[in-house]
Motif scaffolding. Structure first.
Motif, PDB file in Angstrom:
ATOM      1  N   ASP A 181       0.448  -2.786  -5.494  1.00  0.00           N
ATOM      2  CA  ASP A 181      -0.288  -1.989  -5.175  1.00  0.00           C
ATOM      3  C   ASP A 181      -1.302  -1.669  -6.342  1.00  0.00           C
ATOM      4  O   ASP A 181      -1.483  -1.297  -7.122  1.00  0.00           O
ATOM      5  CB  ASP A 181       0.375  -0.119  -5.244  1.00  0.00           C
ATOM      6  CG  ASP A 181       1.248   0.156  -4.299  1.00  0.00           C
ATOM      7  OD1 ASP A 181       1.618  -1.010  -3.366  1.00  0.00           O
ATOM      8  OD2 ASP A 181       2.106   0.700  -4.163  1.00  0.00           O
ATOM      9  N   ALA A 182      -2.876  -1.891  -5.235  1.00  0.00           N
ATOM     10  CA  ALA A 182      -4.017  -2.206  -6.271  1.00  0.00           C
ATOM     11  C   ALA A 182      -4.080  -1.101  -6.781  1.00  0.00           C
ATOM     12  O   ALA A 182      -4.507   0.159  -5.445  1.00  0.00           O
ATOM     13  CB  ALA A 182      -5.099  -2.900  -5.571  1.00  0.00           C
ATOM     14  N   PRO A 183      -5.014  -0.249  -7.240  1.00  0.00           N
ATOM     15  CA  PRO A 183      -5.047   0.507  -8.751  1.00  0.00           C
ATOM     16  C   PRO A 183      -6.618   1.727  -8.094  1.00  0.00           C
ATOM     17  O   PRO A 183      -7.025   2.161  -8.155  1.00  0.00           O
ATOM     18  CB  PRO A 183      -4.986   0.411  -9.424  1.00  0.00           C
ATOM     19  CG  PRO A 183      -5.464  -0.457  -9.676  1.00  0.00           C
ATOM     20  CD  PRO A 183      -5.162  -1.349  -9.027  1.00  0.00           C
ATOM     21  N   HIS A 184      -7.600   0.277  -7.452  1.00  0.00           N
ATOM     22  CA  HIS A 184      -9.327   0.570  -6.943  1.00  0.00           C
ATOM     23  C   HIS A 184      -9.560   1.715  -6.517  1.00  0.00           C
ATOM     24  O   HIS A 184      -9.850   1.799  -6.881  1.00  0.00           O
ATOM     25  CB  HIS A 184      -9.725  -0.752  -6.634  1.00  0.00           C
ATOM     26  CG  HIS A 184      -9.115  -2.131  -7.003  1.00  0.00           C
ATOM     27  ND1 HIS A 184      -7.820  -2.125  -7.709  1.00  0.00           N
ATOM     28  CD2 HIS A 184      -9.726  -2.451  -8.765  1.00  0.00           C
ATOM     29  CE1 HIS A 184      -8.263  -3.321  -8.687  1.00  0.00           C
ATOM     30  NE2 HIS A 184      -9.045  -3.735  -8.606  1.00  0.00           N
ATOM     31  N   LYS A 185      -8.400   1.687  -5.335  1.00  0.00           N
ATOM     32  CA  LYS A 185      -9.148   2.676  -4.657  1.00  0.00           C
ATOM     33  C   LYS A 185      -8.603   4.484  -4.608  1.00  0.00           C
ATOM     34  O   LYS A 185      -9.318   5.093  -4.912  1.00  0.00           O
ATOM     35  CB  LYS A 185      -8.149   2.277  -3.206  1.00  0.00           C
ATOM     36  CG  LYS A 185      -8.437   1.362  -2.579  1.00  0.00           C
ATOM     37  CD  LYS A 185      -8.830   1.818  -0.338  1.00  0.00           C
ATOM     38  CE  LYS A 185      -8.941   0.758   0.366  1.00  0.00           C
ATOM     39  NZ  LYS A 185      -7.980   0.724   1.718  1.00  0.00           N
TER      40      LYS A 185
END
Length: 326
Positions: A24-28
């Protein structure tokens, strides 16, 4: 605001779409937390989310506080891809002429391209109302932290922003040699996206200082349109181009409306030692135009009230020798 709206956005914020290739990418989540903080600090006041140095700096600070995985910091992709979330609560408004560009996700991978193409993001009015409400912001922020950064201790970054204050101090106090040395050092140490954000922040601070010093007014015509920092009718114009000397001090800048900015950069006009406009005779103009450049010849420009920020006469001399088409 109804409980239904808060329930809806709690679900939306805790079920964001991700690229699963690295987990799960943390960017958003980091971007949304930064936007919540921007509303809290009155940096954002309505449904239009502009890209500003304050927002990008909040994003960088929160990233360093929260992200412990091997993901690379990136502001452009989450800002762009939030438009794909279910419900269409985040829409991108392109700058004129960039409509087709925004349809190509591949072109939005870099901060520079995003900033060039996107005017702002427009969020749903129901979400805007929630983000203006302190209790709703607290609930949404807590949900983001618990969902995507469980067990991590989170402290709000300080305000006002120390980093942006430091950049302003560097612009005012450091020599061009020191300034370019710092930029070169940053370019070797930072990843490309973070470096682009750093350069953008420095450019934005120069622009804001020039516009502020000239009271939102074109120094030649006196035209003034006061507006939020995201919009202005005057440009910050370097007298000697930045790439020539890396001089970002306000004394190397003047405020001009866009058409005169271009005329100055192309050498159609310049400024003499008495701070008066000189107009090149090598350009052909319509004699019937009410906006003929020749009408500006001899006009004394408006100057900043603070003498330490008066435009540098040596810089104007350079412009007359190297740019002006006399």
């Amino acid at each position: 605001m109804s409980e239904n709206a808060l329930t809806y956005y709690l679900y939306a914020f805790t079920h964001l779409k991700f690229d699963k290739s690295k987990g799960d990418a943390p960017h958003k989540p980091v971007l949304l937390i930064s936007i919540l903080q921007a509303f809290e600090r009155k940096l954002i006041a309505d449904s239009q989310i502009y890209i500003t140095p304050e927002l990008t700096d909040l994003f960088k600070t929160n990233w360093n506080l929260l992200v412990t995985t091997n993901h690379t910091l990136g502001f452009a992709l989450p800002f762009y891809h939030l438009k794909n979330e279910r419900g269409g609560w985040w829409e991108l408004v392109p700058k004129p002429g960039c409509e087709i560009w925004l349809q190509n996700a591949g072109s939005m991978k870099t901060f520079g391209n995003l900033n060039a193409a996107v005017a702002y993001a427009e969020i749903d009015q129901n979400l805007t109302i929630l983000l203006k409400d302190e209790q709703s912001r607290t609930v949404l922020k807590q949900a983001l932290l618990e969902t995507y950064f469980p067990g991590q201790v989170f402290t709000n970054p300080g305000f006002p922003n120390n980093h942006l204050n430091d950049l302003k101090r560097e612009m005012l106090e450091e020599s061009p040699a020191e300034y370019i040395a710092k930029l070169k050092s940053l370019k070797t140490r930072l990843d490309p996206e973070t470096y682009q954000i750093e350069v953008y922040s420095r450019d934005s601070i120069f622009r804001r200082e020039i516009v502020r010093l000239y009271d939102d007014m074109c120094c030649i015509t006196g035209a003034r349109v006061s507006a939020p920092y995201s919009f202005s009718m005057v440009d910050a114009c370097h007298i000697v181009p930045f790439y020539k000397t890396f001089n970002n001090h306000p004394a190397n800048g003047i405020a001009l409306c866009p058409n005169l900015h271009r005329a100055f950069d192309k050498g159609a006009i310049s400024i003499d030692d008495d701070y008066c406009v000189i107009v090149s005779t090598t350009f052909v103009e319509s004699e019937n135009s009410a906006y003929n450049l020749k009408m500006l010849a001899g006009t004394q420009i408006h100057l900043p009230k603070d003498e330490q920020f008066l435009p540098d006469l040596k810089a104007f001399a350079w412009h007359r020798e190297h740019t002006y088409k006399g």
